[in-house]
Write a protein that holds these residues in place. Structure first.
Motif, PDB file in Angstrom:
ATOM      1  N   TYR A 126      19.527  -0.968  18.989  1.00 18.47           N
ATOM      2  CA  TYR A 126      19.597  -2.144  18.112  1.00 18.47           C
ATOM      3  C   TYR A 126      20.189  -1.805  16.745  1.00 18.47           C
ATOM      4  O   TYR A 126      21.006  -2.561  16.205  1.00 18.47           O
ATOM      5  CB  TYR A 126      18.203  -2.751  17.935  1.00 18.47           C
ATOM      6  CG  TYR A 126      18.179  -3.941  16.994  1.00 18.47           C
ATOM      7  CD1 TYR A 126      18.410  -5.230  17.466  1.00 18.47           C
ATOM      8  CD2 TYR A 126      17.962  -3.779  15.620  1.00 18.47           C
ATOM      9  CE1 TYR A 126      18.413  -6.322  16.599  1.00 18.47           C
ATOM     10  CE2 TYR A 126      17.968  -4.853  14.750  1.00 18.47           C
ATOM     11  CZ  TYR A 126      18.199  -6.120  15.241  1.00 18.47           C
ATOM     12  OH  TYR A 126      18.207  -7.198  14.392  1.00 18.47           O
ATOM     13  N   THR A 128      22.186   0.561  15.875  1.00 19.68           N
ATOM     14  CA  THR A 128      23.508   1.189  15.877  1.00 19.68           C
ATOM     15  C   THR A 128      24.566   0.319  15.205  1.00 19.68           C
ATOM     16  O   THR A 128      25.459   0.811  14.517  1.00 19.68           O
ATOM     17  CB  THR A 128      23.947   1.494  17.328  1.00 19.68           C
ATOM     18  OG1 THR A 128      22.945   2.295  17.952  1.00 19.68           O
ATOM     19  CG2 THR A 128      25.268   2.239  17.351  1.00 19.68           C
ATOM     20  N   LYS A 129      24.445  -0.995  15.392  1.00 15.70           N
ATOM     21  CA  LYS A 129      25.462  -1.901  14.843  1.00 15.70           C
ATOM     22  C   LYS A 129      25.505  -1.863  13.311  1.00 15.70           C
ATOM     23  O   LYS A 129      26.518  -2.201  12.705  1.00 15.70           O
ATOM     24  CB  LYS A 129      25.197  -3.329  15.308  1.00 15.70           C
ATOM     25  CG  LYS A 129      23.831  -3.876  14.913  1.00 15.70           C
ATOM     26  CD  LYS A 129      23.581  -5.246  15.552  1.00 15.70           C
ATOM     27  CE  LYS A 129      22.178  -5.745  15.262  1.00 15.70           C
ATOM     28  NZ  LYS A 129      21.902  -7.036  15.940  1.00 15.70           N
ATOM     29  N   TYR A 130      24.388  -1.439  12.698  1.00 16.79           N
ATOM     30  CA  TYR A 130      24.355  -1.368  11.241  1.00 16.79           C
ATOM     31  C   TYR A 130      24.849  -0.031  10.707  1.00 16.79           C
ATOM     32  O   TYR A 130      25.337   0.054   9.578  1.00 16.79           O
ATOM     33  CB  TYR A 130      22.923  -1.605  10.732  1.00 16.79           C
ATOM     34  CG  TYR A 130      22.398  -2.987  11.053  1.00 16.79           C
ATOM     35  CD1 TYR A 130      22.929  -4.118  10.437  1.00 16.79           C
ATOM     36  CD2 TYR A 130      21.376  -3.156  11.969  1.00 16.79           C
ATOM     37  CE1 TYR A 130      22.457  -5.387  10.734  1.00 16.79           C
ATOM     38  CE2 TYR A 130      20.890  -4.413  12.276  1.00 16.79           C
ATOM     39  CZ  TYR A 130      21.430  -5.532  11.657  1.00 16.79           C
ATOM     40  OH  TYR A 130      20.957  -6.774  11.971  1.00 16.79           O
ATOM     41  N   THR A 132      26.920   2.328  12.561  1.00 20.33           N
ATOM     42  CA  THR A 132      28.176   2.826  13.100  1.00 20.33           C
ATOM     43  C   THR A 132      29.293   2.717  12.065  1.00 20.33           C
ATOM     44  O   THR A 132      29.449   1.680  11.414  1.00 20.33           O
ATOM     45  CB  THR A 132      28.575   2.043  14.364  1.00 20.33           C
ATOM     46  OG1 THR A 132      27.560   2.215  15.344  1.00 20.33           O
ATOM     47  CG2 THR A 132      29.894   2.531  14.919  1.00 20.33           C
ATOM     48  N   GLU A 143      18.535  -5.358   6.164  1.00 13.93           N
ATOM     49  CA  GLU A 143      18.763  -5.244   7.608  1.00 13.93           C
ATOM     50  C   GLU A 143      17.447  -5.131   8.375  1.00 13.93           C
ATOM     51  O   GLU A 143      17.314  -5.686   9.471  1.00 13.93           O
ATOM     52  CB  GLU A 143      19.661  -4.043   7.887  1.00 13.93           C
ATOM     53  CG  GLU A 143      21.087  -4.242   7.385  1.00 13.93           C
ATOM     54  CD  GLU A 143      21.878  -2.952   7.262  1.00 13.93           C
ATOM     55  OE1 GLU A 143      23.116  -3.032   7.105  1.00 13.93           O
ATOM     56  OE2 GLU A 143      21.273  -1.868   7.291  1.00 13.93           O
TER      57      GLU A 143
END
Length: 400
Positions: A126, A128-130, A132, A143
């Motif tokens: 979950y 990772t999108k923040y 990467t 976040e």
């Protein structure tokens, strides 16, 4: 709560049918971002305040005191959840102490359900999108507070949290039993094998003879290193002959049941590799120097291994344990050649000296004894693997 986004889990306890509702983590749990004290106030005095700076201060999902501080910045209370906000992002644990939290973590006041939900969020990537693409992997307060989650009613939260907590407890129990057995084995390896004085510190009743020094090459009936096909020709690797590599042995628990790579008969014939029969010992000479395993399959190996075939399995098992001791004590380090990569060579392996009993009955007793310990360790590992796989399935199916 947003009724328009209500969802249902794939697996749930009997008697629950209400939809789960979507919300933000910050709406249902108080989140406190950490703030690091000045490093000049760090201490090693357990009477001061425990400092949690990051993942290094947690082990097996629990805070393990490592550093203390005299300065209080931000705090987490006993029972709070501790979320790693810097690499590795998303690791989650609990604290059994009142602690000071540094900037590498955040404290979350949440129940067991929230704890398990955060574990799942880490597992499914979950966060990772923040993180990467960032120079330094991290997540911030906004976040975390805005993280989208789905919740059931409180009673169902308690049921889900309880069953998953029970599984965590069982996993921890088997991990600790396995560690205890491994520590016991390590201690006994030091005590039950003779050193240069020729007598072990601990031995079975009825044996008192001095052990004799033996050269490794005198103990097996066939030995040799392996080889690798002379080119990357796809046909050489498109076969059904198991081909042992370093990655196989580093992941093994002392036994090789399968391999990641295979080669063909043509690949075998184009190299110095040979079919090493089931039951042989393979010892790593490169990379993971000294790591060894017993083959439970017929396999070829790369040149990174020295392979030994025995006609006496009691002797083989004793040699296997003695070589494990050599690995634990880093005895191979005295023999390795240094260069771009530390490694052994076949001559140094063959000429390795060890003290062994003269009496075969003593050989059999010792090898059987250690085999029982290894079997017990393997049993706990199998139970661990099963429990972890079951827990993974529950995390996938019991949450939305």
């Amino acid at each position: 709560m947003n009724d328009t986004q209500a969802k249902y889990p794939q697996l749930r306890f009997k008697g629950f049918a209400d939809p789960w509702e979507q919300c933000k983590l910050g709406d249902v749990a108080k989140i406190t971002m950490g703030q690091s004290p000045n490093s000049k106030n760090y201490t090693d005095n357990p009477k001061d305040h425990i400092l949690v700076q990051g993942n290094a201060d947690m082990k097996d999902g629990q805070v393990h005191p490592r550093i203390w501080t005299t300065e209080i910045t931000k705090i987490a209370d006993k029972g709070d959840l501790i979320l790693s906000v810097r690499a590795p992002v998303g690791d989650i644990g609990k604290t059994s102490y009142d602690v000071v939290i540094g900037r590498g973590v955040a404290a979350i006041k949440g129940n067991e359900f929230i704890f398990q939900l955060l574990k799942r969020m880490k597992t499914v990537g979950y966060w990772t999108k923040y993180s990467t693409g960032s120079t330094f992997e991290s997540i911030n307060s906004l976040e975390i507070n805005n993280a989208v989650i789905n919740l059931p009613k409180e009673h169902e939260q308690n049921k889900v949290g309880k069953i998953l907590s029970y599984m965590d407890h069982a996993i921890t129990l088997h991990e600790e039993k396995k560690r205890q057995l491994e520590r016991l084995k390590s201690a006994l390896l030091q005590k039950m094998f003779a050193d240069k004085n020729g007598y072990p510190a601990v031995r079975f009743e009825g044996f008192s003879d001095e052990w004799e020094e033996r050269k490794l090459s005198d103990l097996f009936i066939k030995g040799g290193s392996g080889g690798t096909p002379k080119s990357t020709n796809k046909d050489f690797y498109d076969g059904d002959i198991p081909f042992l590599g370093i990655s196989d042995i580093t992941k093994s628990n002392g036994f090789i049941n399968n391999t990641e790579k295979h080669i063909s008969s043509d690949g075998l014939n184009s190299s110095a590799a040979w079919i090493v029969s089931k039951g042989a010992i393979s010892l790593a000479m490169y990379a993971s120097v000294g790591k060894l395993a017993i083959l439970n399959i017929d396999a070829a190996t790369s040149q990174a291994f020295y392979n030994m075939i025995f006609d006496d399995y009691d002797l083989r098992d004793l040699v296997y344990q003695r070589l494990n001791k050599a690995n634990e004590l880093s005895e191979w380090n005295k023999l390795i050649s240094t260069g771009t990569q530390s490694n052994l060579n076949a001559d140094k392996v063959k000429n390795f000296q060890m003290y062994l009993p003269k009496n075969h009955d003593e050989i059999k007793l010792i090898s059987t004894f250690f085999k029982k310990i290894d079997n017990a360790i393997a049993l706990h590992q199998r139970k661990l693997d099963l429990l972890k796989e079951q827990k993974k399935g529950f995390l996938q199916k019991m949450f939305v």
